[in-house]
Design an enzyme around this catalytic site. Structure first.
Site, mmCIF file in Angstrom:
data_model
loop_
_atom_site.group_PDB
_atom_site.id
_atom_site.type_symbol
_atom_site.label_atom_id
_atom_site.label_comp_id
_atom_site.label_asym_id
_atom_site.label_seq_id
_atom_site.Cartn_x
_atom_site.Cartn_y
_atom_site.Cartn_z
ATOM 1 N N CYS A 1 0.824 -1.219 0.000
ATOM 2 C CA CYS A 1 0.000 0.000 0.000
ATOM 3 C C CYS A 1 0.854 1.263 0.000
ATOM 4 O O CYS A 1 0.624 2.183 -0.766
ATOM 5 C CB CYS A 1 -0.896 0.041 1.230
ATOM 6 S SG CYS A 1 -2.211 -1.176 1.233
ATOM 7 N N HIS A 2 1.843 1.296 0.908
ATOM 8 C CA HIS A 2 2.567 2.548 1.145
ATOM 9 C C HIS A 2 3.758 2.742 0.212
ATOM 10 O O HIS A 2 4.388 3.802 0.235
ATOM 11 C CB HIS A 2 3.049 2.610 2.595
ATOM 12 C CG HIS A 2 1.935 2.585 3.598
ATOM 13 N ND1 HIS A 2 1.096 3.646 3.792
ATOM 14 C CD2 HIS A 2 1.536 1.626 4.465
ATOM 15 C CE1 HIS A 2 0.209 3.335 4.736
ATOM 16 N NE2 HIS A 2 0.458 2.118 5.161
ATOM 17 N N CYS B 1 12.165 17.684 37.499
ATOM 18 C CA CYS B 1 13.530 17.420 37.027
ATOM 19 C C CYS B 1 13.761 18.063 35.663
ATOM 20 O O CYS B 1 14.716 18.805 35.476
ATOM 21 C CB CYS B 1 13.777 15.923 36.896
ATOM 22 S SG CYS B 1 14.117 15.088 38.445
ATOM 23 N N HIS B 2 12.910 17.745 34.695
ATOM 24 C CA HIS B 2 13.236 18.031 33.298
ATOM 25 C C HIS B 2 12.975 19.487 32.909
ATOM 26 O O HIS B 2 13.457 19.922 31.863
ATOM 27 C CB HIS B 2 12.493 17.062 32.383
ATOM 28 C CG HIS B 2 12.894 15.635 32.614
ATOM 29 N ND1 HIS B 2 14.114 15.140 32.236
ATOM 30 C CD2 HIS B 2 12.267 14.619 33.250
ATOM 31 C CE1 HIS B 2 14.215 13.865 32.601
ATOM 32 N NE2 HIS B 2 13.114 13.519 33.228
ATOM 33 N N ARG C 1 10.792 4.464 28.036
ATOM 34 C CA ARG C 1 11.584 5.455 28.770
ATOM 35 C C ARG C 1 10.740 6.153 29.832
ATOM 36 O O ARG C 1 11.205 6.407 30.944
ATOM 37 C CB ARG C 1 12.170 6.470 27.788
ATOM 38 C CG ARG C 1 13.128 7.456 28.429
ATOM 39 C CD ARG C 1 14.381 6.732 28.893
ATOM 40 N NE ARG C 1 15.218 7.571 29.756
ATOM 41 C CZ ARG C 1 15.008 7.747 31.051
ATOM 42 N NH1 ARG C 1 13.988 7.157 31.635
ATOM 43 N NH2 ARG C 1 15.824 8.494 31.763
ATOM 44 N N CYS D 1 11.203 6.328 34.117
ATOM 45 C CA CYS D 1 11.189 7.481 35.009
ATOM 46 C C CYS D 1 10.125 7.292 36.084
ATOM 47 O O CYS D 1 10.331 7.622 37.242
ATOM 48 C CB CYS D 1 10.908 8.756 34.227
ATOM 49 S SG CYS D 1 12.377 9.731 33.892
#
Lengths: 224, 106
Positions: free
Chosen positions: A42-43, A143-144, A181, A185
């Site tokens: 398809c793609h 924190c970020h 990820r 955290c």
């Protein structure tokens, strides 16, 4: 990020994420057993059709009236494709395929979907980002945003930009998605992490993406 | 599924140093780590790498449990004559993978 890690990311032979992207390319072109449609049926050629696509995900999904991230988009597409392999969240195949699709946007500036219907979800993502969680009672922002560039037990606190996912993390000795990820955290602050694919994660991803724009996509990135 | 990336020059001048860079996908399980069930996972590593340049071994490496997953190896060798360069990784559980690149020396 140290100079050696940056050099590792820049060199396609040193970057272990390229192994996953290579596997993703094979999956893109693989027909299901017994014939049927591959992604490419398809793609077409991903290097043309998927160019810049990962830079605007998560996007609004008409079917569910909710934001959808790239991995869930691939899963939804697979569900409609007869004979397509089942790729659970965080499976090697799904991470590889999304790394290959992400690679086609490498260097493209992150461009959040301007669809106004996404605004409430993005606002919810921001609220999640700022809400203290876990036994340590820390929010992402604690924190970020507030302490980015500082150190946590010797490790540099990054600004928390999601423009390199899925990426190869040296600590994992493997590839992982942004949700993996985020779960890291959350476990770190001793909160209960939602399961993969939870709406909370997609809303967080949506906010993080608007926060990171217009940083260029680095998929597949290498992080310590 | 094992996959490998190899970067070597297709052509080189005689006497010139060539840099060969390789990266292979492998878990490199040390044999010292417990799994989710508390049992020690059996060792599964690559133990040996060899590069044969036109039939002659020019580089060999022994790998050990402390080597990271997806080991990256880079080395240099002098271009002497045209021929195939055969790179072979061998390891536990009968693991073996070979990649070949053809090098033309002008």
């Amino acid at each position: 990020m140290s100079a050696s890690t940056q050099a590792m990311q820049r060199d396609d032979v040193q970057n272990p994420g390229m192994l996953a992207a290579g596997q993703g390319e094979a999956l893109w072109n693989a027909q299901p057993p017994g014939g049927g449609q591959s992604c490419a049926s398809c793609h077409g050629d991903a290097t043309a059709s998927m160019k810049g696509v990962a830079a605007r995900y998560p996007a609004f999904d008409e079917a569910t009236r909710r934001p959808i991230d790239l991995q869930d988009r691939i899963r939804a597409c697979n569900a409609r494709r007869p004979g397509a392999p089942d790729m659970p969240h965080e499976s090697e195949e799904l991470v590889a395929l999304s790394a290959y699709v992400g690679l086609q946007s490498r260097g493209t500036p992150t461009a959040p979907d301007p669809d106004p219907r996404l605004a409430p979800f993005r606002a919810r993502g921001q609220a999640l980002f700022e809400r203290p969680i876990g036994q340590l009672n820390l929010s992402c922002a604690a924190c970020h945003d507030a302490r980015a560039g500082g150190r946590l037990a010797g490790a540099l606190i990054p600004q928390g930009h999601p423009n390199g996912y899925p990426l190869y993390r040296l600590e994992w000795q493997g590839m992982g998605s942004l949700q993996r990820r985020l779960r890291n955290c959350m476990t770190g602050v001793r909160a209960e992490a939602p399961p993969f694919g939870a709406p909370d994660f997609v809303e967080l991803e949506l906010y993080l993406q608007s926060r990171a724009a217009p940083l260029a996509v680095e998929t597949p990135a290498v992080r310590p | 599924m094992a996959r490998a990336l190899v970067n070597a020059p297709k052509t080189a001048k005689a006497g010139e140093m060539m840099e060969i860079k390789t990266l292979i996908s492998h878990v490199m399980e040390t044999g010292f780590r417990p799994g989710m069930d508390g049992r020690i996972k059996p060792r599964d590593i690559i133990t040996e790498f060899a590069c044969e340049y036109d039939g002659e071994v020019v580089f060999r490496a022994a790998l050990h449990p402390a080597t990271s997953a997806n080991p990256y190896l880079a080395f240099e060798t002098r271009a002497t004559r045209s021929g195939p360069m055969k790179l072979t990784w061998r390891g536990d559980n009968g693991f073996e993978q070979t990649e070949t690149v053809d090098i033309t020396v002008e």
